[in-house]
Design a protein around this motif. Structure first.
Motif, PDB file in Angstrom:
ATOM      1  N   SER A  44       0.892  -1.262  -0.196  1.00 51.10           N
ATOM      2  CA  SER A  44       0.114   0.108   0.043  1.00 51.10           C
ATOM      3  C   SER A  44       0.766   1.350   0.127  1.00 51.10           C
ATOM      4  N   ASP A  45       2.055   1.220   0.488  1.00 47.21           N
ATOM      5  CA  ASP A  45       2.794   2.534   0.694  1.00 47.21           C
ATOM      6  C   ASP A  45       3.328   2.879  -0.838  1.00 47.21           C
ATOM      7  N   GLU A  46       3.864   1.865  -1.457  1.00 51.41           N
ATOM      8  CA  GLU A  46       4.550   2.116  -2.862  1.00 51.41           C
ATOM      9  C   GLU A  46       3.205   2.391  -3.770  1.00 51.41           C
ATOM     10  N   VAL A  47       1.998   1.699  -3.736  1.00 49.26           N
ATOM     11  CA  VAL A  47       0.947   2.323  -4.284  1.00 49.26           C
ATOM     12  C   VAL A  47       0.644   3.720  -4.246  1.00 49.26           C
ATOM     13  N   ALA A  48       0.237   3.901  -2.862  1.00 44.00           N
ATOM     14  CA  ALA A  48       0.003   5.353  -2.578  1.00 44.00           C
ATOM     15  C   ALA A  48       0.957   6.411  -3.113  1.00 44.00           C
ATOM     16  N   MET A  49       2.173   6.087  -2.928  1.00 44.08           N
ATOM     17  CA  MET A  49       3.341   6.987  -3.360  1.00 44.08           C
ATOM     18  C   MET A  49       3.245   7.077  -4.835  1.00 44.08           C
ATOM     19  N   ALA A  50       3.202   6.081  -5.650  1.00 40.19           N
ATOM     20  CA  ALA A  50       3.287   6.419  -7.264  1.00 40.19           C
ATOM     21  C   ALA A  50       1.907   6.910  -7.500  1.00 40.19           C
ATOM     22  N   CYS A  51       0.880   6.817  -6.873  1.00 37.90           N
ATOM     23  CA  CYS A  51      -0.420   7.549  -7.258  1.00 37.90           C
ATOM     24  C   CYS A  51      -0.291   9.015  -6.888  1.00 37.90           C
ATOM     25  N   PHE A  52       0.218   9.291  -5.856  1.00 35.79           N
ATOM     26  CA  PHE A  52       0.583  10.582  -5.477  1.00 35.79           C
ATOM     27  C   PHE A  52       1.417  11.332  -6.282  1.00 35.79           C
ATOM     28  N   ILE A  53       2.600  10.732  -6.385  1.00 37.05           N
ATOM     29  CA  ILE A  53       3.609  11.153  -7.566  1.00 37.05           C
ATOM     30  C   ILE A  53       2.963  11.627  -8.768  1.00 37.05           C
ATOM     31  N   TRP A  54       2.246  10.953  -9.453  1.00 38.22           N
ATOM     32  CA  TRP A  54       1.698  10.975 -10.642  1.00 38.22           C
ATOM     33  C   TRP A  54       0.640  12.195 -10.576  1.00 38.22           C
ATOM     34  N   SER A  55      -0.212  11.923  -9.512  1.00 34.89           N
ATOM     35  CA  SER A  55      -1.317  13.020  -9.430  1.00 34.89           C
ATOM     36  C   SER A  55      -0.476  14.390  -9.350  1.00 34.89           C
ATOM     37  N   VAL A  56       0.408  14.604  -8.617  1.00 35.37           N
ATOM     38  CA  VAL A  56       1.093  15.925  -8.301  1.00 35.37           C
ATOM     39  C   VAL A  56       1.579  16.439  -9.842  1.00 35.37           C
ATOM     40  N   PHE A  57       2.416  15.530 -10.452  1.00 36.69           N
ATOM     41  CA  PHE A  57       3.081  16.102 -11.663  1.00 36.69           C
ATOM     42  C   PHE A  57       2.029  16.689 -12.738  1.00 36.69           C
ATOM     43  N   LEU A  58       0.899  15.851 -12.961  1.00 31.29           N
ATOM     44  CA  LEU A  58       0.067  15.885 -13.902  1.00 31.29           C
ATOM     45  C   LEU A  58      -0.951  17.181 -13.396  1.00 31.29           C
ATOM     46  N   GLY A  59      -1.045  17.281 -11.965  1.00 34.24           N
ATOM     47  CA  GLY A  59      -1.692  18.472 -11.646  1.00 34.24           C
ATOM     48  C   GLY A  59      -1.088  19.771 -11.947  1.00 34.24           C
ATOM     49  N   ALA A  60       0.600  19.575 -11.515  1.00 33.76           N
ATOM     50  CA  ALA A  60       1.174  20.850 -11.849  1.00 33.76           C
ATOM     51  C   ALA A  60       1.247  21.219 -13.332  1.00 33.76           C
ATOM     52  N   ALA A  61       1.199  20.401 -14.183  1.00 35.17           N
ATOM     53  CA  ALA A  61       1.158  20.837 -15.761  1.00 35.17           C
ATOM     54  C   ALA A  61      -0.115  21.333 -15.959  1.00 35.17           C
ATOM     55  N   VAL A  62      -1.197  21.129 -15.389  1.00 34.74           N
ATOM     56  CA  VAL A  62      -2.403  21.575 -15.655  1.00 34.74           C
ATOM     57  C   VAL A  62      -2.566  22.975 -14.942  1.00 34.74           C
ATOM     58  N   ALA A  63      -1.873  23.263 -13.760  1.00 31.09           N
ATOM     59  CA  ALA A  63      -1.998  24.352 -13.215  1.00 31.09           C
ATOM     60  C   ALA A  63      -0.966  25.233 -14.014  1.00 31.09           C
ATOM     61  N   LEU A  64      -0.086  24.935 -14.539  1.00 31.99           N
ATOM     62  CA  LEU A  64       0.726  26.044 -15.348  1.00 31.99           C
ATOM     63  C   LEU A  64       0.001  26.673 -16.555  1.00 31.99           C
ATOM     64  N   ARG A  65      -0.814  25.592 -17.243  1.00 29.50           N
ATOM     65  CA  ARG A  65      -1.565  25.984 -18.260  1.00 29.50           C
ATOM     66  C   ARG A  65      -2.754  27.111 -17.796  1.00 29.50           C
ATOM     67  N   ARG A  66      -3.283  26.723 -16.449  1.00 24.78           N
ATOM     68  CA  ARG A  66      -4.131  27.485 -15.971  1.00 24.78           C
ATOM     69  C   ARG A  66      -3.694  28.738 -15.511  1.00 24.78           C
ATOM     70  N   ARG A  67      -2.578  29.037 -15.276  1.00 28.32           N
ATOM     71  CA  ARG A  67      -1.883  30.297 -14.673  1.00 28.32           C
ATOM     72  C   ARG A  67      -2.300  30.200 -13.161  1.00 28.32           C
TER      73      ARG A  67
END
Length: 170
Positions: A44-67
């Motif tokens: 569970s630790d590794e799955v949670a970590m991977a999901c969190f990392i992916w969601s943060v990086f994808l969200g950061a890209a969207v936040a860049l576009r939305r300023r």
């Protein structure tokens, strides 16, 4: 380019939202399993970590576009042309960071094929590959933003700052 970026943004938001939900459920399951069922769930630790990392990086890209990243406004709003120039300069300043994400993220991903996660045994490249993926999306989003900022700067006082703000928001 806007249509491609719209599609990328929609996909990123759906994937990031799904992965964040999986993150929450995994952490909840881990807490219940440990505290109430008295069992240890190693994966569970590794799955949670991977999901969190992916969601943060994808969200950061969207936040860049939305300023939606943090911005410090140095000058009052009535300095329209100067603020537009500073906004363009800020967009250009992001490009070296995007370069690092794409190039060095790919290097990290390549190295990750030789590293395995402890409990799942999967290559760490699956976790690391979100770095260059989000970097490429940030590059595409930045090109769109820089084009809009350059067009607004060239327009000068012809359009009001509110009209430019409204146009640049997706």
């Amino acid at each position: 380019m806007r249509r491609i970026n719209d599609l990328i943004e929609r996909v990123f938001l759906k994937v990031a939202g799904t992965l964040f939900a999986i993150f929450i459920v995994t952490i909840l399951y881990q807490v219940v399993a440990r505290n109430y069922l008295k069992i240890s769930v190693a994966w569970s630790d590794e799955v949670a970590m991977a999901c969190f990392i992916w969601s943060v990086f994808l969200g950061a890209a969207v936040a860049l576009r939305r300023r939606q990243h943090y911005v410090i406004e140095v000058l009052p709003k009535h300095f329209v042309i100067t603020n537009r120039a500073l906004r363009l300069l800020g967009g250009l300043a992001c490009l070296p960071l995007i370069y690092v994400l794409v190039v060095h993220g790919q290097i990290l991903t390549d190295m990750g094929w030789n590293r395995r996660s402890v409990s799942l045994g999967t290559p760490m490249a699956y976790v690391f590959m979100v770095i260059p993926i989000s970097g490429v999306a940030m590059l595409l989003f930045s090109l769109e933003i820089l084009h809009e900022d350059l067009r607004a700067l060239c327009a000068g006082h012809q359009s009001s700052p509110a009209a430019v703000e409204e146009h640049t928001q997706p």
